[in-house]
Design a protein around this motif. Structure first.
Motif, short mmCIF file in Angstrom:
data_model
loop_
_atom_site.label_atom_id
_atom_site.label_comp_id
_atom_site.label_asym_id
_atom_site.label_seq_id
_atom_site.Cartn_x
_atom_site.Cartn_y
_atom_site.Cartn_z
N VAL A 1 -8.74 3.82 6.38
CA VAL A 1 -8.07 2.91 5.45
C VAL A 1 -8.34 1.46 5.84
O VAL A 1 -8.58 0.60 4.97
CB VAL A 1 -6.55 3.20 5.41
CG1 VAL A 1 -5.83 2.16 4.57
CG2 VAL A 1 -6.30 4.60 4.84
N LEU B 1 -6.04 6.52 -7.38
CA LEU B 1 -5.59 7.50 -6.40
C LEU B 1 -6.82 8.12 -5.74
O LEU B 1 -7.64 8.73 -6.41
CB LEU B 1 -4.74 8.59 -7.04
CG LEU B 1 -3.31 8.19 -7.42
CD1 LEU B 1 -2.62 9.33 -8.15
CD2 LEU B 1 -2.51 7.80 -6.18
N ILE C 1 -7.67 8.69 9.92
CA ILE C 1 -7.13 8.26 8.62
C ILE C 1 -6.81 6.77 8.68
O ILE C 1 -7.16 6.01 7.76
CB ILE C 1 -5.88 9.09 8.25
CG1 ILE C 1 -6.28 10.53 7.90
CG2 ILE C 1 -5.14 8.44 7.07
CD1 ILE C 1 -5.09 11.47 7.75
N GLU D 1 -10.38 -1.18 3.41
CA GLU D 1 -9.87 -2.49 2.97
C GLU D 1 -10.94 -3.57 3.14
O GLU D 1 -11.14 -4.42 2.26
CB GLU D 1 -8.63 -2.87 3.78
CG GLU D 1 -7.39 -2.11 3.37
CD GLU D 1 -6.15 -2.57 4.13
OE1 GLU D 1 -5.06 -2.55 3.53
OE2 GLU D 1 -6.28 -2.96 5.30
N ILE E 1 0.35 5.55 0.93
CA ILE E 1 -0.51 6.66 1.33
C ILE E 1 0.35 7.88 1.63
O ILE E 1 1.45 7.75 2.19
CB ILE E 1 -1.40 6.28 2.54
CG1 ILE E 1 -2.45 7.38 2.82
CG2 ILE E 1 -0.57 5.97 3.78
CD1 ILE E 1 -3.53 6.96 3.81
N GLY F 1 0.82 -1.20 0.00
CA GLY F 1 0.00 0.00 0.00
C GLY F 1 0.86 1.25 0.00
O GLY F 1 2.04 1.23 0.35
N VAL G 1 0.09 11.52 3.60
CA VAL G 1 -0.72 12.23 4.59
C VAL G 1 -0.16 13.64 4.76
O VAL G 1 1.05 13.81 4.90
CB VAL G 1 -0.71 11.49 5.95
CG1 VAL G 1 -1.52 12.27 6.99
CG2 VAL G 1 -1.27 10.08 5.79
N SER H 1 -5.43 13.11 3.07
CA SER H 1 -4.53 12.08 2.57
C SER H 1 -4.91 11.66 1.16
O SER H 1 -6.03 11.88 0.69
CB SER H 1 -4.54 10.85 3.49
OG SER H 1 -5.81 10.30 3.56
N THR H 2 -3.93 11.06 0.49
CA THR H 2 -4.13 10.44 -0.82
C THR H 2 -3.65 9.00 -0.72
O THR H 2 -2.52 8.75 -0.30
CB THR H 2 -3.36 11.17 -1.93
OG1 THR H 2 -3.83 12.52 -2.00
CG2 THR H 2 -3.58 10.50 -3.28
N LEU H 3 -4.52 8.10 -1.09
CA LEU H 3 -4.26 6.66 -0.97
C LEU H 3 -4.18 6.04 -2.35
O LEU H 3 -5.01 6.35 -3.22
CB LEU H 3 -5.39 6.01 -0.16
CG LEU H 3 -5.40 4.49 -0.04
CD1 LEU H 3 -4.25 4.00 0.83
CD2 LEU H 3 -6.74 4.02 0.53
N HIS H 4 -3.19 5.16 -2.57
CA HIS H 4 -3.09 4.42 -3.82
C HIS H 4 -3.52 2.98 -3.59
O HIS H 4 -3.06 2.33 -2.65
CB HIS H 4 -1.65 4.45 -4.34
CG HIS H 4 -1.43 3.48 -5.48
ND1 HIS H 4 -0.78 2.27 -5.32
CD2 HIS H 4 -1.80 3.52 -6.78
CE1 HIS H 4 -0.75 1.62 -6.47
NE2 HIS H 4 -1.35 2.37 -7.37
#
Length: 240
Positions: free
Chosen positions: A156, A112, A152, A160, A11, A9, A13, A37-40
Motif C-alpha cells: 500500500v 476497490l 500488505i 501510494e 482497507i 484510506g 485485510v 486484502s481489499t483497498l479503497h
C-alpha cells in the motif's frame, strides 16, 4: 466507503477467505499464508490516472513486486509482473493476482482493489518465502522469511507513491519500472486464434493495453478475447 472523507484510506485485510473471487467470477483459493486484502482509493476523473483507469491494475501488480524487491538484500528475488494483473515467480508460476472494480460518482472514481499473493503458503502454487529459501540455498545468504502483514503494508505504501508519480508524470513516469519487472520482454503471442498470426510483445500503450508488433502491420494495441482463461491467448486487434 462513499461517505469517507477523501483523504481517509480504507482497507480490509483477511487472514483467510472462504469465497474468494478471481477474474470473471472464478474462485480464488485463499489458504492461510496468503496476503489478502481489499483497498479503497479515490481517483479524480480529470486526472492522469482518472483518464487511464485500466492502469491501476498494473500499478498494484508492480507495487506487490516492489514491496519485496525494494527491501535491501531482497532485490534479486525472482518476483515479476505478468500483464495485465498477475504476480509471477519468474515467468513460470502464478503467485498472486489483482482484481479492480470501479464506480464513478460525479467526478470521482471509487476504486476497490482486491489483491492476494502467496507469502508463506507453498500451495496451490509456490510462495514468496519459498523463493527466499531457494535464494538462500543458491546464494548462501540468510534472508529472513517475510510476513503477509508486512507485505500488505509495504504494498500500500509503494502503491501510494506510484499513484503520485503517475498523476504527476503519466504513464512514462511508471513504465520503465514496470518493464524492469515484467515477464514479456521478447515474447511472442498469437492473434485472433490458436493458428492466428504471430506478433511480438513490445510494451503497453498509454491506456494500459498490450502493444504488439505483427510483421507488415506495425505496432497495434490488443485486447483479450474475453473467453480464454489465459489473458494472453487469442488476443484481438480491435476495430478502429
Amino acid at each position: 466507503m462513499f461517505d469517507l472523507p477523501e483523504e481517509m484510506g480504507l482497507i480490509a485485510v483477511a487472514v483467510q477467505q472462504t469465497q474468494g473471487k478471481g477474474r470473471g467470477g472464478n474462485a480464488w483459493l485463499s489458504p492461510v499464508g496468503c496476503a489478502l486484502s481489499t483497498l479503497h482509493i479515490s481517483i479524480p476523473l480529470h486526472s492522469n490516472l482518472g483518464q487511464r483507469i485500466p492502469f491501476i491494475q498494473h500499478l498494484v501488480s508492480l507495487a506487490v513486486v516492489q514491496a519485496v524487491r525494494s527491501i535491501p538484500g531482497y532485490e534479486d528475488i525472482e518476483l515479476r509482473v505478468k500483464w495485465p494483473n498477475d504476480i509471477y515467480y519468474s515467468d513460470l508460476m502464478k503467485i498472486g493476482g489483482v482484481l479492480v472494480n470501479s464506480t464513478l460518482i460525479e467526478t470521482t472514481f471509487h476504486i476497490l482493489i482486491g489483491f492476494g499473493f502467496n507469502v508463506s503458503n507453498s500451495s496451490p502454487t509456490i510462495c514468496i518465502n519459498d523463493l527466499i529459501a531457494k535464494f538462500n540455498r543458491e546464494e548462501g545468504t540468510e534472508l529472513k522469511p517475510l510476513s503477509a502483514d508486512c507485505l500488505i503494508a509495504r504494498t500500500v505504501t509503494v502503491l501510494e507513491r506510484l499513484i503520485e508519480i503517475f498523476q504527476e508524470k503519466g504513464p512514462n513516469g511508471i513504465l520503465p519500472q514496470y518493464y524492469k519487472y515484467w515477464v514479456h520482454s521478447g515474447k511472442q503471442v498469437r492473434l485472433h486464434s490458436e493458428e492466428g498470426p504471430l506478433a511480438w510483445i513490445v510494451g503497453i500503450d498509454d491506456y494500459g493495453y498490450l502493444q504488439v508488433h505483427e510483421e507488415g502491420q506495425g505496432v497495434e494495441s490488443v485486447h483479450p478475447d474475453g473467453n480464454s482463461f489465459d489473458m494472453l491467448r487469442n488476443l484481438i486487434v480491435p476495430k478502429h
